[in-house]
Design a protein around this motif. Structure first.
Motif, PDB file in Angstrom:
ATOM      1  N   GLY A   1       0.859  -0.633  -0.410  1.00 24.77           N
ATOM      2  CA  GLY A   1       0.252   0.495   0.236  1.00 24.77           C
ATOM      3  C   GLY A   1       0.617   1.280   0.151  1.00 24.77           C
ATOM      4  N   ILE A   2       1.826   0.822   0.636  1.00 27.74           N
ATOM      5  CA  ILE A   2       2.653   1.850   0.923  1.00 27.74           C
ATOM      6  C   ILE A   2       3.273   2.807  -1.068  1.00 27.74           C
ATOM      7  N   ASP A   3       4.383   1.476  -0.967  1.00 27.88           N
ATOM      8  CA  ASP A   3       3.998   1.471  -2.579  1.00 27.88           C
ATOM      9  C   ASP A   3       3.840   2.264  -3.935  1.00 27.88           C
ATOM     10  N   ILE A   4       2.600   2.175  -3.475  1.00 27.78           N
ATOM     11  CA  ILE A   4       1.379   2.549  -4.508  1.00 27.78           C
ATOM     12  C   ILE A   4       1.092   3.818  -4.271  1.00 27.78           C
ATOM     13  N   ALA A   5       1.107   4.192  -3.030  1.00 31.15           N
ATOM     14  CA  ALA A   5       0.702   5.172  -2.698  1.00 31.15           C
ATOM     15  C   ALA A   5       1.666   6.712  -3.748  1.00 31.15           C
ATOM     16  N   ARG A   6       3.339   6.193  -2.828  1.00 32.20           N
ATOM     17  CA  ARG A   6       4.543   6.594  -3.239  1.00 32.20           C
ATOM     18  C   ARG A   6       4.812   6.927  -5.037  1.00 32.20           C
ATOM     19  N   PHE A   7       4.693   5.416  -5.843  1.00 30.95           N
ATOM     20  CA  PHE A   7       4.482   5.371  -7.297  1.00 30.95           C
ATOM     21  C   PHE A   7       3.821   6.653  -7.504  1.00 30.95           C
ATOM     22  N   LEU A   8       2.540   6.511  -7.697  1.00 33.34           N
ATOM     23  CA  LEU A   8       1.161   7.579  -7.538  1.00 33.34           C
ATOM     24  C   LEU A   8       1.575   9.072  -7.422  1.00 33.34           C
ATOM     25  N   PHE A   9       2.005   9.253  -6.205  1.00 34.17           N
ATOM     26  CA  PHE A   9       2.164  10.736  -6.025  1.00 34.17           C
ATOM     27  C   PHE A   9       3.518  10.584  -7.806  1.00 34.17           C
ATOM     28  N   SER A  10       4.702  10.347  -7.565  1.00 33.12           N
ATOM     29  CA  SER A  10       5.747  10.662  -7.947  1.00 33.12           C
ATOM     30  C   SER A  10       4.760  10.494  -9.889  1.00 33.12           C
ATOM     31  N   ARG A  11       3.968  10.237 -10.193  1.00 29.09           N
ATOM     32  CA  ARG A  11       3.730   9.865 -11.390  1.00 29.09           C
ATOM     33  C   ARG A  11       2.646  11.361 -11.697  1.00 29.09           C
TER      34      ARG A  11
END
Length: 332
Positions: free
Chosen positions: A169-179
């Motif tokens: 969940g944390i990695d998905i949130a960081r990935f989408l924020f970075s995009r």
């Protein structure tokens, strides 16, 4: 401690019930041949000792059956399918026969499947469902190796081979924020692990962006057909999301089709993310951004644990983290 020393025998049941082993054997094979009082005494003794009858005809000279029970909730639209297929192939290559059991979407038949597997003296039980206290106690009294997959838990009555759902969940949130996404909507299945991923995502997204993500809950198992209702929910929000995070590639596929049918472009108007890296994720157009779980590595770790346990040695590790991999494709 050697678990085999705790396994109840037919003699233990007979002694607890105050009857002969022959009476216990007759009761197990045909409960009606003993009196009601004797049957109840034997049933109580079986429950108290945790005895599991040996259903292998005539027993075995060797205690190794070369059989492994693999227990999953369901087959239809299951995020476990590709992992289980890879695991079954690896186990078969290693000389094991795989017995597949379906425990029900919410694990309602899990205890029955565990009992049936133990009764057939399998070398190991591999399961995806979280354990109840009853099954934990049952497995704790057995010499059969128990392997929980898709989970990292120190409390598993055996070995846990999986990954951190919170980290996903944390990695998905960081990935989408970075995009550069700004309005995520998450679709959470009504299960313990999916809720862990969802909560971790929401907390991390709030920390990264200062804004809260919206959310829809769906029943287990989440299905392709749920996409129509979810898409209708999106349309009713105050602001249409720019990305939807789902708990399976099947659900992601359904949402992509619904979005395209309504005239939206994916990912330009609405991005979609799946989970599980099923075979359709790479075949769909657009290809689906997802999270990959290495089923073959889970199988290899399980086989290594089974072989190690066959020597009578204690497990080398109670928790094995195989990690996960976020795969960025066209849909997000």
């Amino acid at each position: 401690m050697n678990k085999a020393a705790k396994t109840a025998t037919l003699g233990d049941v007979a002694a607890r019930a105050g009857v002969s082993t022959a009476s216990v054997s007759r009761y197990i094979n045909n409960p009606d041949v003993v009196s009601a009082d004797t049957g109840q005494a034997i049933a109580d003794a079986i429950a108290e000792t945790g005895y599991i009858p040996n259903l292998l005809a005539g027993g075995l000279a060797s205690s190794k059956s070369r059989m492994v029970a693999v227990l999953i909730p369901h087959l239809s639209d299951s995020i476990f399918n590709d992992t289980i297929e890879a695991m079954s192939e690896e186990l078969a290559s290693a000389g094991f026969t795989v017995l597949l059991g379906l425990t029900g979407p919410k694990g309602e038949r899990h205890e029955d499947m565990v009992r049936a597997s133990l009764a057939r003296r399998v070398d190991a039980i591999i399961a995806t469902a979280p354990q109840t206290q009853n099954t934990s106690d049952l497995l704790g009294r057995s010499s059969t190796l128990f392997i929980q997959i898709w989970e990292l838990s120190e409390e598993t009555p055996g070995i846990s081979i999986g990954f951190s759902h919170e980290d996903v969940g944390i990695d998905i949130a960081r990935f989408l924020f970075s995009r550069g996404f700004a309005r995520p909507h998450i679709v959470t299945a009504d299960g313990v692990r999916a809720r862990k991923r969802g909560e971790a995502f929401k907390q991390e997204w709030l920390a990264q962006s200062g804004r809260e993500a919206t959310e829809t809950f769906v029943d287990i198992p989440s299905r392709f057909g749920h996409a129509r209702r979810i898409f209708a929910d999106l349309r009713r929000l105050d602001a249409m999301p720019d990305v939807v995070v789902t708990g399976s590639d099947y659900l992601a596929q359904g949402l992509i089709i619904e979005a395209q049918a309504s005239g939206l472009k994916v990912p330009e108007d609405l991005a979609v993310m799946g989970f599980g890296n099923s075979s359709l994720a790479g075949d769909m157009r657009p290809t689906i951004t997802t999270v990959d779980i290495d089923g073959k590595r889970i199988a290899r770790e399980a086989i290594a644990a089974i072989r190690h346990a066959s020597t009578g040695a204690e497990p080398q590790a109670s928790v094995v983290n195989v990690g996960f991999r976020l795969i960025a494709r066209e849909s997000a």
